[in-house]
Scaffold this active site. Structure first.
Site, PDB file in Angstrom:
ATOM      1  N   GLN A  67      -4.700  -1.856   9.627  1.00 21.17           N
ATOM      2  CA  GLN A  67      -4.525  -3.164   8.989  1.00 21.17           C
ATOM      3  C   GLN A  67      -5.035  -4.265   9.918  1.00 21.17           C
ATOM      4  OE1 GLN A  67      -3.570  -3.533   5.824  1.00 21.17           O
ATOM      5  NE2 GLN A  67      -3.756  -5.755   5.887  1.00 21.17           N
ATOM      6  N   ASP A  73     -11.090   2.295   3.927  1.00 22.93           N
ATOM      7  CA  ASP A  73     -11.296   0.845   3.821  1.00 22.93           C
ATOM      8  C   ASP A  73     -12.784   0.516   3.689  1.00 22.93           C
ATOM      9  OD1 ASP A  73      -9.241  -1.015   3.680  1.00 22.93           O
ATOM     10  OD2 ASP A  73      -8.726  -0.825   5.805  1.00 22.93           O
ATOM     11  N   LYS A 118       0.844  -1.210   0.000  1.00 22.50           N
ATOM     12  CA  LYS A 118       0.000   0.000   0.000  1.00 22.50           C
ATOM     13  C   LYS A 118       0.876   1.255   0.000  1.00 22.50           C
ATOM     14  CE  LYS A 118      -3.728  -2.575   2.176  1.00 22.50           C
ATOM     15  NZ  LYS A 118      -4.507  -2.925   3.364  1.00 22.50           N
TER      16      LYS A 118
HETATM   17  N1  GUN Z   1      -6.676  -7.338   6.088  1.00 15.76           N
HETATM   18  C1  GUN Z   1      -7.019  -8.077   5.012  1.00 15.76           C
HETATM   19  N2  GUN Z   1      -7.591  -7.298   4.060  1.00 15.76           N
HETATM   20  C2  GUN Z   1      -7.622  -6.049   4.565  1.00 15.76           C
HETATM   21  C3  GUN Z   1      -8.089  -4.807   4.047  1.00 15.76           C
HETATM   22  O1  GUN Z   1      -8.630  -4.679   2.953  1.00 15.76           O
HETATM   23  N3  GUN Z   1      -7.924  -3.735   4.876  1.00 15.76           N
HETATM   24  C4  GUN Z   1      -7.354  -3.833   6.102  1.00 15.76           C
HETATM   25  N4  GUN Z   1      -7.257  -2.730   6.826  1.00 15.76           N
HETATM   26  N5  GUN Z   1      -6.921  -4.972   6.600  1.00 15.76           N
HETATM   27  C5  GUN Z   1      -7.046  -6.066   5.831  1.00 15.76           C
END
Ligand code: GUN
Length: 293
Positions: A96, A119, A52
């Site tokens: 996350q 998100d 990211k």
């Molecule tokens: N863990 C697995 N997929 C995601 C996601 O799309 N966003 C976040 N914040 N954590 C994750």
């Protein structure tokens, strides 16, 4: 049979975002700023967050990473969120997942300002999405919609079977495929671990979206000839032949299912790559204040 190329499409989305940021920069506008909170040392999370941050750099966004080790308390995480909520330069941020077990994930997500929840996990964004109001749509469902759109796959009136009812993927995916829009207007069946005749239901799918996290679960005998097969699964399985020691496996037994499908996403190289592009898209929306004004 067409293999849906997530690398190609995510590259296109990112190139479009990069162009837009260059135009914003040239006009002296606000450069989008994404922050990520990473708690603990989960290997997969480290990889995702690194990707990211790297994408932000490629596109020209500003990024910040806030890290704490797994002993961080819930109060500490809530305090970080409060700081980011108030920081006018941060357009959007993510926490996350998964979080260490002693931290209440719902409490953490609800503490995020919905206007910065790129998100799309906050109940306000989930609720607005369900009602068809402007909202941040979470990365994986957004990525699936974008693949369907860019391959111009017909969805109206089709039977879409979503396998898996997770909060992050299966549930929002089912709501999005049934809404009165494109992609959408499907008759949706949401199958899950308690569904009895799962094979028969999957066989009725014109569009089959597998999001249950069980490698190879969808076999050829569960897929109708000509179906569109979207594989959201991304499970790490041990593989000593790989440098990392693991391979990523989808929920679909690709080799046997692909000959029956009209379109199919591979793993890796399919939906997974779209998720980061989707997050970047949401961050740009946040910086332009397009959802909440
Ligand atoms: N863990 C697995 N997929 C995601 C996601 O799309 N966003 C976040 N914040 N954590 C994750």
């Amino acid at each position: 049979m067409t293999i849906i190329d997530g690398k190609l499409i995510s590259g296109q989305v990112k190139a479009e975002l990069k162009q837009e940021v260059e135009a914003i920069r040239a006009a002296g506008g606000k450069i989008p700023h994404l922050a990520a909170i990473l708690i603990g040392d989960n290997g997969a999370s480290e990889t995702y967050v690194a990707s990211k941050i790297r994408s932000c750099e490629e596109i020209g966004f500003t990024s910040s990473l806030v890290r704490r080790d797994s002993s961080a308390t819930e109060e500490e995480v809530l305090a970080i969120i409060d700081t980011l909520n108030r920081d006018a330069d941060i357009d959007g941020f993510i926490v996350q997942l998964p979080l260490p077990g002693h931290i209440n994930v719902d409490k953490v997500i609800e503490a995020i300002d919905p206007r910065k929840d790129v998100d799309g996990f906050h109940p306000i964004n989930v609720g607005r999405m369900a009602k068809g109001l402007p909202a941040y749509i979470s990365a994986t469902p957004f990525g699936v919609l974008e693949l369907i759109k860019r391959y111009q796959i017909e969805t109206s009136g089709k039977h879409c079977v979503v396998v898996g009812r997770s909060q992050i993927v299966g549930l929002p995916m089912s709501l999005l495929m049934e809404r009165n829009d494109y992609p959408g207007n499907c008759t949706v069946t949401l199958a899950h671990s308690k569904t009895r005749n799962i094979k028969e239901i999957c066989l009725q799918a014109d569009i089959l979206i597998a999001a249950l996290g069980k490698p190879g679960f969808i076999t050829a005998d569960m897929v109708k000839e000509g179906a569109v097969v979207i594989d959201v699964g991304l499970t790490r399985v041990e593989d000593p032949s790989k440098k990392s020691g693991f391979a990523l496996k989808g929920d679909v037994a690709f080799d046997e299912v692909a000959p029956k499908a009209s379109y199919i996403t591979p793993v890796p190289g399919g939906v997974g790559l779209m998720t980061v592009a989707a997050l970047m898209h949401n961050t740009l929306l946040a910086s332009k204040k397009e959802i909440y004004g």
